[in-house]
Scaffold this motif. Structure first.
Motif, PDB file in Angstrom:
ATOM      1  N   ALA A   8      60.203  18.822 -20.560  1.00 37.97           N
ATOM      2  CA  ALA A   8      60.303  19.812 -21.629  1.00 37.97           C
ATOM      3  C   ALA A   8      61.105  21.029 -21.181  1.00 37.97           C
ATOM      4  O   ALA A   8      61.907  21.584 -21.945  1.00 37.97           O
ATOM      5  N   ALA A   9      60.902  21.443 -19.926  1.00 34.12           N
ATOM      6  CA  ALA A   9      61.596  22.632 -19.413  1.00 34.12           C
ATOM      7  C   ALA A   9      63.099  22.417 -19.319  1.00 34.12           C
ATOM      8  O   ALA A   9      63.870  23.385 -19.341  1.00 34.12           O
ATOM      9  N   ALA A  10      63.527  21.153 -19.230  1.00 37.38           N
ATOM     10  CA  ALA A  10      64.966  20.862 -19.121  1.00 37.38           C
ATOM     11  C   ALA A  10      65.691  20.983 -20.456  1.00 37.38           C
ATOM     12  O   ALA A  10      66.916  20.918 -20.493  1.00 37.38           O
ATOM     13  N   ARG A  11      64.957  21.122 -21.550  1.00 37.46           N
ATOM     14  CA  ARG A  11      65.526  21.257 -22.894  1.00 37.46           C
ATOM     15  C   ARG A  11      66.550  20.157 -23.215  1.00 37.46           C
ATOM     16  O   ARG A  11      67.711  20.434 -23.538  1.00 37.46           O
ATOM     17  N   PRO A  12      66.124  18.901 -23.154  1.00 38.38           N
ATOM     18  CA  PRO A  12      67.064  17.809 -23.459  1.00 38.38           C
ATOM     19  C   PRO A  12      67.351  17.704 -24.946  1.00 38.38           C
ATOM     20  O   PRO A  12      66.592  18.194 -25.786  1.00 38.38           O
ATOM     21  N   ASP A  13      68.453  17.039 -25.266  1.00 40.05           N
ATOM     22  CA  ASP A  13      68.774  16.719 -26.658  1.00 40.05           C
ATOM     23  C   ASP A  13      68.068  15.452 -27.109  1.00 40.05           C
ATOM     24  O   ASP A  13      67.879  15.217 -28.296  1.00 40.05           O
ATOM     25  N   ARG A  14      67.709  14.607 -26.137  1.00 47.07           N
ATOM     26  CA  ARG A  14      67.121  13.300 -26.445  1.00 47.07           C
ATOM     27  C   ARG A  14      66.244  12.869 -25.281  1.00 47.07           C
ATOM     28  O   ARG A  14      66.630  13.010 -24.128  1.00 47.07           O
ATOM     29  N   LEU A  15      65.055  12.369 -25.601  1.00 52.08           N
ATOM     30  CA  LEU A  15      64.144  11.829 -24.597  1.00 52.08           C
ATOM     31  C   LEU A  15      63.984  10.337 -24.846  1.00 52.08           C
ATOM     32  O   LEU A  15      63.683   9.920 -25.972  1.00 52.08           O
ATOM     33  N   VAL A  16      64.169   9.530 -23.800  1.00 53.00           N
ATOM     34  CA  VAL A  16      63.991   8.087 -23.908  1.00 53.00           C
ATOM     35  C   VAL A  16      62.890   7.648 -22.948  1.00 53.00           C
ATOM     36  O   VAL A  16      62.933   7.969 -21.756  1.00 53.00           O
ATOM     37  N   LEU A  17      61.916   6.930 -23.478  1.00 52.79           N
ATOM     38  CA  LEU A  17      60.880   6.314 -22.654  1.00 52.79           C
ATOM     39  C   LEU A  17      61.375   4.941 -22.227  1.00 52.79           C
ATOM     40  O   LEU A  17      61.803   4.144 -23.066  1.00 52.79           O
ATOM     41  N   VAL A  18      61.316   4.663 -20.948  1.00 55.20           N
ATOM     42  CA  VAL A  18      61.781   3.394 -20.388  1.00 55.20           C
ATOM     43  C   VAL A  18      60.608   2.730 -19.682  1.00 55.20           C
ATOM     44  O   VAL A  18      59.967   3.342 -18.830  1.00 55.20           O
ATOM     45  N   GLY A  19      60.321   1.473 -20.035  1.00 53.60           N
ATOM     46  CA  GLY A  19      59.209   0.794 -19.392  1.00 53.60           C
ATOM     47  C   GLY A  19      59.313  -0.706 -19.495  1.00 53.60           C
ATOM     48  O   GLY A  19      60.049  -1.233 -20.337  1.00 53.60           O
ATOM     49  N   PRO A  20      58.585  -1.429 -18.628  1.00 48.93           N
ATOM     50  CA  PRO A  20      58.634  -2.889 -18.654  1.00 48.93           C
ATOM     51  C   PRO A  20      58.118  -3.449 -19.972  1.00 48.93           C
ATOM     52  O   PRO A  20      57.190  -2.906 -20.575  1.00 48.93           O
ATOM     53  N   ALA A  21      58.727  -4.534 -20.404  1.00 48.27           N
ATOM     54  CA  ALA A  21      58.366  -5.140 -21.695  1.00 48.27           C
ATOM     55  C   ALA A  21      58.605  -6.647 -21.632  1.00 48.27           C
ATOM     56  O   ALA A  21      59.486  -7.121 -20.912  1.00 48.27           O
ATOM     57  N   GLY A  22      57.812  -7.383 -22.404  1.00 53.81           N
ATOM     58  CA  GLY A  22      58.011  -8.814 -22.531  1.00 53.81           C
ATOM     59  C   GLY A  22      59.231  -9.121 -23.369  1.00 53.81           C
ATOM     60  O   GLY A  22      59.836  -8.226 -23.981  1.00 53.81           O
ATOM     61  N   PRO A  23      59.632 -10.403 -23.434  1.00 54.02           N
ATOM     62  CA  PRO A  23      60.870 -10.780 -24.128  1.00 54.02           C
ATOM     63  C   PRO A  23      60.969 -10.286 -25.561  1.00 54.02           C
ATOM     64  O   PRO A  23      62.037  -9.874 -26.012  1.00 54.02           O
ATOM     65  N   ALA A  24      59.856 -10.290 -26.299  1.00 57.50           N
ATOM     66  CA  ALA A  24      59.905  -9.911 -27.707  1.00 57.50           C
ATOM     67  C   ALA A  24      59.959  -8.398 -27.916  1.00 57.50           C
ATOM     68  O   ALA A  24      60.220  -7.940 -29.031  1.00 57.50           O
ATOM     69  N   GLN A  25      59.719  -7.627 -26.864  1.00 59.90           N
ATOM     70  CA  GLN A  25      59.654  -6.169 -27.016  1.00 59.90           C
ATOM     71  C   GLN A  25      60.682  -5.441 -26.162  1.00 59.90           C
ATOM     72  O   GLN A  25      60.581  -4.231 -25.971  1.00 59.90           O
ATOM     73  N   ARG A  26      61.680  -6.150 -25.688  1.00 63.63           N
ATOM     74  CA  ARG A  26      62.737  -5.506 -24.915  1.00 63.63           C
ATOM     75  C   ARG A  26      63.748  -4.844 -25.836  1.00 63.63           C
ATOM     76  O   ARG A  26      63.824  -5.148 -27.012  1.00 63.63           O
TER      77      ARG A  26
END
Length: 235
Positions: A41-59
């Motif tokens: 939050a302190a970095a004041r981004p224009d966009r935040l993306v959550l990246v995490g492991p996912a199975g084939p149907a949720q990639r």
């Protein structure tokens, strides 16, 4: 361009309602995750993306407003990714934990999106995905979800493997110093054998942060339940 990143584990036990009486055992990791999200939050981004492991149907991409659920873990609890209009696509468990972290820290910053990554993804493809994510906005931040090895003790989900501690230690050093080349040397096949679900997410971060010049800080390192949990902040 990547301006900040938070690296957090994503076990459902991070959610107190799921952990129940055992919730205090995760207090240290949970508090470190809150601190790491605060740096985003302190970095004041224009966009935040959550990246995490996912199975084939949720990639792949998950839009703001995507929903996740912890019903599969015995708790009737839903989360929503960011504050967008409800979307039909369901979040994988890793991104549901990330969405829960944003709720708990009252995220009210920039727009949010999710990105599910396949655990077996090669290092080269992880780097390419990271570069693409970082270039999507002038100021991109990443919340990177994923666990270390799951075979640190005899009672661990993957039983005991003497190679696991060394693998987690290498990952901790690289994440704690924002050492992109070191992250890229983490062996993808060995990580898969050791149940390190975060390996692919960490290497997506490496691709995103290649030329960002960020500094890292390790906020938590431990192996409750025999699984390696790491929390780090890049800024």
């Amino acid at each position: 361009m990547l301006v900040a990143a938070a690296v957090c584990p994503c076990p459902p036990l991070l959610v107190p309602e799921i952990a129940g009486e055992a919730a205090p055992e995760m207090d240290g990791a949970r508090a470190a995750c809150y601190d790491a999200v605060g740096v985003l939050a302190a970095a004041r981004p224009d966009r935040l993306v959550l990246v995490g492991p996912a199975g084939p149907a949720q990639r792949g991409p998950h839009p703001e407003g995507a929903r996740g659920s912890f019903r599969g873990f015995g708790v009737d609890r839903e989360v929503i990714l960011g504050k967008g209009d409800p979307a039909l696509r369901e979040l994988p468990p890793s991104l549901a934990v990330g969405a829960w972290l944003l709720e708990r820290t009252d995220w009210n910053g920039c727009p949010v999106a999710g990105h599910g990554v396949g655990e077996p993804l090669t290092t080269e493809k992880c780097v390419a995905e990271g570069e693409e994510l970082a270039s999507a906005a002038d100021r991109t931040a990443l919340l990177v979800l994923g666990d270390g090895t799951n075979c640190r003790t005899l009672k661990a989900p993957g039983y005991f493997d003497e190679r696991a501690a060394t693998y987690d230690e290498r990952a901790a050093r690289a994440l704690g110093t924002a050492d992109v080349p070191a992250l890229l040397t983490l062996d993808a096949e060995l990580g898969y054998e050791l149940g390190a679900s975060g390996r692919s997410s960490w290497q997506v971060l490496a691709g995103a942060g290649r030329d960002a010049g960020l500094e890292g800080r390790l906020l938590f390192e431990g192996a409750p339940y025999g699984v390696g949990y790491l929390v780090a902040s890049w800024s």
